[in-house]
Design a protein around this motif. Structure first.
Motif, PDB file in Angstrom:
ATOM      1  N   ILE A  14       0.842  -1.205   0.000  1.00 52.35           N
ATOM      2  CA  ILE A  14       0.000   0.000   0.000  1.00 52.35           C
ATOM      3  C   ILE A  14       0.873   1.250   0.000  1.00 52.35           C
ATOM      4  CG2 ILE A  14      -1.676   1.330   1.349  1.00 52.35           C
ATOM      5  CD1 ILE A  14      -2.881  -1.056  -0.053  1.00 52.35           C
ATOM      6  N   ILE A  15       1.922   1.241   0.837  1.00 51.59           N
ATOM      7  CA  ILE A  15       2.834   2.402   0.903  1.00 51.59           C
ATOM      8  C   ILE A  15       3.519   2.606  -0.451  1.00 51.59           C
ATOM      9  CG2 ILE A  15       5.002   3.230   1.910  1.00 51.59           C
ATOM     10  CD1 ILE A  15       4.076   1.954   4.562  1.00 51.59           C
ATOM     11  N   LEU A  16       3.923   1.516  -1.094  1.00 54.15           N
ATOM     12  CA  LEU A  16       4.567   1.601  -2.403  1.00 54.15           C
ATOM     13  C   LEU A  16       3.606   2.186  -3.446  1.00 54.15           C
ATOM     14  CD1 LEU A  16       7.015   0.962  -4.210  1.00 54.15           C
ATOM     15  CD2 LEU A  16       6.046  -1.312  -4.553  1.00 54.15           C
ATOM     16  N   ILE A  17       2.368   1.680  -3.432  1.00 53.17           N
ATOM     17  CA  ILE A  17       1.370   2.184  -4.387  1.00 53.17           C
ATOM     18  C   ILE A  17       1.104   3.669  -4.158  1.00 53.17           C
ATOM     19  CG2 ILE A  17      -1.071   2.042  -5.054  1.00 53.17           C
ATOM     20  CD1 ILE A  17      -0.858  -1.015  -4.565  1.00 53.17           C
ATOM     21  N   SER A  24       3.568  10.353  -9.274  1.00 51.55           N
ATOM     22  CA  SER A  24       2.878  10.627 -10.540  1.00 51.55           C
ATOM     23  C   SER A  24       2.155  11.964 -10.488  1.00 51.55           C
ATOM     24  CB  SER A  24       1.876   9.508 -10.851  1.00 51.55           C
ATOM     25  OG  SER A  24       2.545   8.286 -11.018  1.00 51.55           O
ATOM     26  N   ILE A  25       1.463  12.202  -9.372  1.00 51.87           N
ATOM     27  CA  ILE A  25       0.746  13.473  -9.215  1.00 51.87           C
ATOM     28  C   ILE A  25       1.723  14.639  -9.209  1.00 51.87           C
ATOM     29  CG2 ILE A  25      -0.640  14.839  -7.594  1.00 51.87           C
ATOM     30  CD1 ILE A  25      -2.016  12.151  -6.836  1.00 51.87           C
ATOM     31  N   LEU A  26       2.861  14.467  -8.504  1.00 53.06           N
ATOM     32  CA  LEU A  26       3.879  15.519  -8.470  1.00 53.06           C
ATOM     33  C   LEU A  26       4.442  15.775  -9.871  1.00 53.06           C
ATOM     34  CD1 LEU A  26       5.652  17.438  -6.803  1.00 53.06           C
ATOM     35  CD2 LEU A  26       7.249  15.539  -6.488  1.00 53.06           C
ATOM     36  N   ASP A  27       4.669  14.700 -10.618  1.00 50.66           N
ATOM     37  CA  ASP A  27       5.204  14.831 -11.977  1.00 50.66           C
ATOM     38  C   ASP A  27       4.204  15.566 -12.876  1.00 50.66           C
ATOM     39  OD1 ASP A  27       7.286  14.291 -13.867  1.00 50.66           O
ATOM     40  OD2 ASP A  27       5.963  12.813 -14.783  1.00 50.66           O
TER      41      ASP A  27
END
Length: 200
Positions: A14-17, A24-27
């Motif tokens: 879960i932490i990895l996901i 992705s959101i930051l990118d």
């Protein structure tokens, strides 16, 4: 013991996901910021090139038209007086009148107006980061006497450069000065902002 190990692995997954989603959101956010920033810079430099065209077009104001009208009247009166002094007095041919007015107005524009704006540079901001250059303003054609219009018409080419940061845009315009028109004798035949430097 197996339940605790499974819970730990599930938590790590879960932490990895969540980490991947956050990256992705930051990118995406960084991409949108860069796109917005680049678009803002592009608009700024386009406006700079357009400001040069507007400034060059702005030289054709009421004061200039008044000066041109005085020049036309003086040129016509001088020519009429010359032909009246002939023996016998003669009427000035329309072609001769047209040519005299054409040359007088052209010389006035080139020597007293356009020369002041060749490679004329100014800034749109207080920090001198948005620069505008009027690189070219000249009459580009000769309109011969057509048998009807006693006053000449001129096509005037204007080239400008807008600079902001590492960006550069070019303004290209053709305006027509038709001295036969009442009211505003200026019309725009072409007005373009692009990435193409003038050929000359």
């Amino acid at each position: 013991m197996n339940d605790k190990g499974s819970a730990l692995i599930f938590t790590l997954i879960i932490i990895l996901i969540l980490s991947v989603l956050a990256l992705s959101i930051l990118d995406i956010s960084l991409f949108e910021y860069k796109t917005s920033y680049a678009y803002g810079n592009s608009i700024t430099v386009d406006n700079a090139a357009e400001a040069g065209l507007d400034t060059a077009k702005g030289v054709f104001n009421k004061s200039l038209f008044d000066n041109l009208n005085n020049l036309i009247n003086n040129t016509a009166n001088t020519l009429i007086n010359e032909y009246n002094s002939l023996i016998p007095p003669q009427t000035v041919p329309k072609e001769v009148m047209y040519e005299a007015i054409y040359q007088a107005v052209r010389q006035y524009l080139e020597n007293n107006v356009f020369n002041a704006y060749q490679n004329y540079q100014f800034y749109l901001d207080d920090k001198n980061t948005i620069s505008v250059t009027i690189s070219y303003i000249k009459i580009t054609d000769f309109q011969p006497f057509d048998g009807t219009n006693i006053l000449p018409k001129y096509t005037i080419r204007i080239e400008t450069i807008g600079n902001f940061k590492n960006l550069k845009r070019y303004g290209h315009a053709f305006i027509v000065l038709d001295l036969n028109k009442s009211g505003n004798p200026i019309s725009i035949s072409s007005w373009v902002i692009d990435n193409t430097p003038p050929s000359s």
